[in-house]
Motif scaffolding. Structure first.
Motif, PDB file in Angstrom:
ATOM      1  N   UNK A 320      17.541  -2.720  -0.635  1.00 24.03           N
ATOM      2  CA  UNK A 320      15.527  -2.394  -0.302  1.00 24.03           C
ATOM      3  C   UNK A 320      15.684  -2.088   1.426  1.00 24.03           C
ATOM      4  N   UNK A 321      16.494  -1.579   1.395  1.00 26.02           N
ATOM      5  CA  UNK A 321      17.214  -0.705   2.908  1.00 26.02           C
ATOM      6  C   UNK A 321      17.432   0.758   3.387  1.00 26.02           C
ATOM      7  N   UNK A 322      16.036   0.913   3.968  1.00 22.97           N
ATOM      8  CA  UNK A 322      16.128   2.443   3.758  1.00 22.97           C
ATOM      9  C   UNK A 322      15.212   3.028   5.649  1.00 22.97           C
ATOM     10  N   UNK A 323      15.608   4.330   5.575  1.00 22.79           N
ATOM     11  CA  UNK A 323      14.997   4.860   6.718  1.00 22.79           C
ATOM     12  C   UNK A 323      13.620   4.800   6.537  1.00 22.79           C
ATOM     13  N   UNK A 324      13.428   4.516   6.047  1.00 22.02           N
ATOM     14  CA  UNK A 324      11.945   4.517   5.326  1.00 22.02           C
ATOM     15  C   UNK A 324      11.319   3.644   5.529  1.00 22.02           C
ATOM     16  N   UNK A 325      11.735   2.321   7.070  1.00 25.13           N
ATOM     17  CA  UNK A 325      10.907   1.762   6.762  1.00 25.13           C
ATOM     18  C   UNK A 325       9.766   1.449   6.536  1.00 25.13           C
ATOM     19  N   UNK A 326       8.751   2.227   6.258  1.00 24.30           N
ATOM     20  CA  UNK A 326       7.757   1.333   6.006  1.00 24.30           C
ATOM     21  C   UNK A 326       7.242   1.464   3.944  1.00 24.30           C
ATOM     22  N   UNK A 327       8.372   2.296   3.764  1.00 21.89           N
ATOM     23  CA  UNK A 327       8.797   1.507   2.551  1.00 21.89           C
ATOM     24  C   UNK A 327       9.306   0.857   2.025  1.00 21.89           C
ATOM     25  N   UNK A 328       9.659   0.254   3.162  1.00 20.11           N
ATOM     26  CA  UNK A 328      10.745  -0.831   2.667  1.00 20.11           C
ATOM     27  C   UNK A 328      10.612  -2.416   1.763  1.00 20.11           C
ATOM     28  N   UNK A 329       9.620  -2.229   1.038  1.00 18.82           N
ATOM     29  CA  UNK A 329       9.600  -3.094   0.243  1.00 18.82           C
ATOM     30  C   UNK A 329       9.925  -4.017  -1.772  1.00 18.82           C
ATOM     31  N   UNK A 330      10.945  -4.762  -0.941  1.00 17.20           N
ATOM     32  CA  UNK A 330      11.117  -5.561  -2.650  1.00 17.20           C
ATOM     33  C   UNK A 330      10.200  -5.436  -4.411  1.00 17.20           C
ATOM     34  N   UNK A 331       9.289  -6.030  -4.210  1.00 12.98           N
ATOM     35  CA  UNK A 331       8.412  -5.807  -5.015  1.00 12.98           C
ATOM     36  C   UNK A 331       6.724  -5.168  -5.177  1.00 12.98           C
ATOM     37  N   UNK A 332       6.022  -4.829  -5.491  1.00 11.94           N
ATOM     38  CA  UNK A 332       5.196  -4.360  -5.295  1.00 11.94           C
ATOM     39  C   UNK A 332       3.835  -5.322  -5.792  1.00 11.94           C
ATOM     40  N   UNK A 333       2.669  -4.435  -5.302  1.00 12.74           N
ATOM     41  CA  UNK A 333       1.546  -5.815  -4.801  1.00 12.74           C
ATOM     42  C   UNK A 333       1.064  -5.735  -6.645  1.00 12.74           C
ATOM     43  N   UNK A 334       0.827  -6.939  -7.258  1.00  7.04           N
ATOM     44  CA  UNK A 334       0.599  -7.052  -8.575  1.00  7.04           C
ATOM     45  C   UNK A 334      -0.681  -6.134  -9.125  1.00  7.04           C
ATOM     46  N   UNK A 335      -1.782  -6.698  -8.116  1.00 13.37           N
ATOM     47  CA  UNK A 335      -3.420  -6.275  -7.708  1.00 13.37           C
ATOM     48  C   UNK A 335      -3.132  -4.665  -7.470  1.00 13.37           C
ATOM     49  N   UNK A 336      -2.323  -4.091  -7.146  1.00 16.70           N
ATOM     50  CA  UNK A 336      -2.754  -2.648  -6.869  1.00 16.70           C
ATOM     51  C   UNK A 336      -2.166  -2.073  -8.444  1.00 16.70           C
ATOM     52  N   UNK A 337      -1.293  -2.670  -8.971  1.00 17.42           N
ATOM     53  CA  UNK A 337      -0.040  -2.405  -9.934  1.00 17.42           C
ATOM     54  C   UNK A 337      -0.456  -1.916 -11.170  1.00 17.42           C
ATOM     55  N   UNK A 338      -1.857  -3.179 -11.098  1.00 13.56           N
ATOM     56  CA  UNK A 338      -2.837  -3.389 -12.181  1.00 13.56           C
ATOM     57  C   UNK A 338      -3.312  -2.025 -12.295  1.00 13.56           C
ATOM     58  N   UNK A 339      -4.721  -2.174 -10.930  1.00 11.95           N
ATOM     59  CA  UNK A 339      -5.394  -0.728 -11.041  1.00 11.95           C
ATOM     60  C   UNK A 339      -4.711   0.379 -11.321  1.00 11.95           C
ATOM     61  N   UNK A 340      -2.643   0.791 -11.075  1.00 12.69           N
ATOM     62  CA  UNK A 340      -2.128   1.748 -11.191  1.00 12.69           C
ATOM     63  C   UNK A 340      -2.012   1.983 -12.555  1.00 12.69           C
ATOM     64  N   UNK A 341      -1.883   1.177 -13.673  1.00 12.37           N
ATOM     65  CA  UNK A 341      -1.485   1.543 -14.962  1.00 12.37           C
ATOM     66  C   UNK A 341      -1.738   2.474 -15.585  1.00 12.37           C
ATOM     67  N   UNK A 342      -3.008   2.960 -15.686  1.00 10.69           N
ATOM     68  CA  UNK A 342      -4.636   3.446 -15.967  1.00 10.69           C
ATOM     69  C   UNK A 342      -4.266   5.464 -15.267  1.00 10.69           C
TER      70      UNK A 342
END
Length: 427
Positions: A320-342
């Motif tokens: 996860x080490x990236x120049x895009x530091x604002x996106x340097x996240x190892x795991x996503x949000x469960x809340x958002x992931x479930x919203x985004x499934x469909x």
């Protein structure tokens, strides 16, 4: 996910993943935990607190009456390279949002205001919904909030949003950050009086420790980037406001001319909120694509495996080490992931070597000072078109690349990114 796509993710090669679970809005809507009424309530709250925001930040917000919003900027032919003749590209200039300078301003400010409103009413400092919100800028409210602490885990921009808003109201603020977070963001937080706690681990580890600390103290209020509906609804307000902005610009959105949103994605709150707000506002004429660095494709991995926050990019051999530091996240949000499934139409990744090139391109061609996280969205339109999606077949499209941050980026840091791109990329 097929074996070839997983192999490409492991090798940090650019990937486009089309979400097979994306469904028509009418099928998705009944299963959503939030809807239009919830997002409208968040928009109303931001409007009600406009006078307070204008009083707290007169230089930035007096002209707008405390409303925090950004312009849609038409981009030139350079941004439409590789697209069909009928396509057009706009930039959503959240990198220039007043006060906090990033997409996190709406969500972060909304979450702080929601909490401040609740606490102030319980303490008798604010009347009902029609009460004078500017009372929260007064000495009694400030003294009360001084005994309360806001806590947040952040890669940087959310921490700035919470820190600036919280300190303006008088809260103590603690921002938990990984050691790799940008030094200038930490310095800016300390300058407004926030406490910055640096963690040796990654973003997820910083959040976990902050969450545990807050659970043990009733006066510590943890604003959870991974699970907060108040953050999510604040972000969703941007999607709900798009129809008015697009109509004012004469931009048509319909099934015959779809709207494609290209949204940089870390843990998922901001892009997820915007995507849902836009889908509820435009129906199936709006398509949402998340853009992640190839070194940290956590939302893609979580959606594709169906495991959401149970999926970690370490399983792909990525750190996860990236120049895009604002996106340097190892795991996503469960809340958002479930919203985004469909809801999410697809996710694409951007190679690390391309990030400074995209920053340089935006600067040279459009005069835009963007962080690498924000500039990554520029890769979206051509990649989406190249995927040959049925929803776009034979139709012209309008594209919005979401510039999520960069307005507060110090000159030296910006110059360092341009130097990584090389002279050819800047010409």
């Amino acid at each position: 996910m097929d074996a070839a796509t997983e192999a490409a993710l492991r090798a940090q090669h650019p990937v486009f993943w089309s979400n097979p679970g994306r469904r028509p809005l009418e099928e998705v809507r009944p299963g959503l935990a939030v809807g239009l009424d919830d997002i409208r309530a968040a928009a109303d709250r931001l409007a009600r607190f406009g006078p307070l925001l204008a009083a707290l930040f007169p230089g930035e917000l007096s002209r707008t009456g405390g409303i925090i919003e950004s312009d849609l900027i038409p981009l030139g032919p350079w941004a439409a390279k590789g697209l069909p003749a009928g396509d057009a590209v706009w930039l959503k200039a959240d990198h220039l949002l007043p006060v906090a300078g990033s997409v996190k301003a709406r969500g972060g400010f909304h979450a702080v205001l929601r909490l401040a409103e609740t606490l102030a009413r319980e303490a008798g400092l604010l009347d009902g919904p029609m009460g004078d919100t500017t009372a929260l800028a007064g000495p009694a409210a400030q003294a009360f909030f001084a005994g309360q602490t806001l806590s947040v885990g952040s890669t940087g921009n959310l921490g700035l949003s919470i820190g600036i808003m919280g300190r303006a109201l008088g809260f103590a603020v603690t921002v938990h950050m990984s050691a790799e977070a940008k030094a200038w963001k930490k310095a800016r937080l300390r300058a407004v009086g926030a406490t910055v706690v640096e963690h040796a681990g990654d973003y997820a580890a910083a959040c976990a420790e902050a969450r545990q600390e807050a659970a043990a103290a009733p006066t510590i209020h943890f604003i959870d980037d991974e699970n907060s509906l108040d953050l999510f609804l604040g972000y969703a307000v941007a999607g709900l406001r798009l129809p008015g902005q697009l109509a004012a610009g004469g931009i048509e959105v319909s099934r015959e001319r779809p709207l494609c949103l290209h949204l940089p994605c870390g843990v998922g709150g901001a892009p997820g909120g915007i995507a849902l707000g836009a889908r509820l506002a435009f129906g199936d004429a709006a398509l949402a694509f998340f853009v992640e660095p190839a070194r940290a494709p956590c939302m893609l991995w979580g959606l594709a495996t169906g495991r959401h926050d149970g999926a970690h990019i370490g399983e792909l051999g990525l750190d996860g080490r990236t120049l895009a530091d604002g996106l340097a996240v190892p795991r996503p949000s469960r809340l958002v992931g479930r919203f985004m499934e469909g809801v999410c139409d697809g996710v694409l990744t951007v190679a690390e070597v391309d990030l400074p090139r995209l920053v340089a391109q935006a600067w040279a061609q459009g005069g835009l000072r963007l962080e690498p996280s924000a500039a990554a969205a520029q890769a979206g339109p051509a990649r989406v078109r190249g995927a040959g999606l049925a929803a776009l077949a034979g139709r012209p499209a309008s594209h919005i690349v979401w510039a999520t941050g960069g307005g507060l980026l110090p000159e030296a840091d910006f110059a360092a990114v341009l130097a990584l791109a090389g002279e050819d990329a800047c010409s």
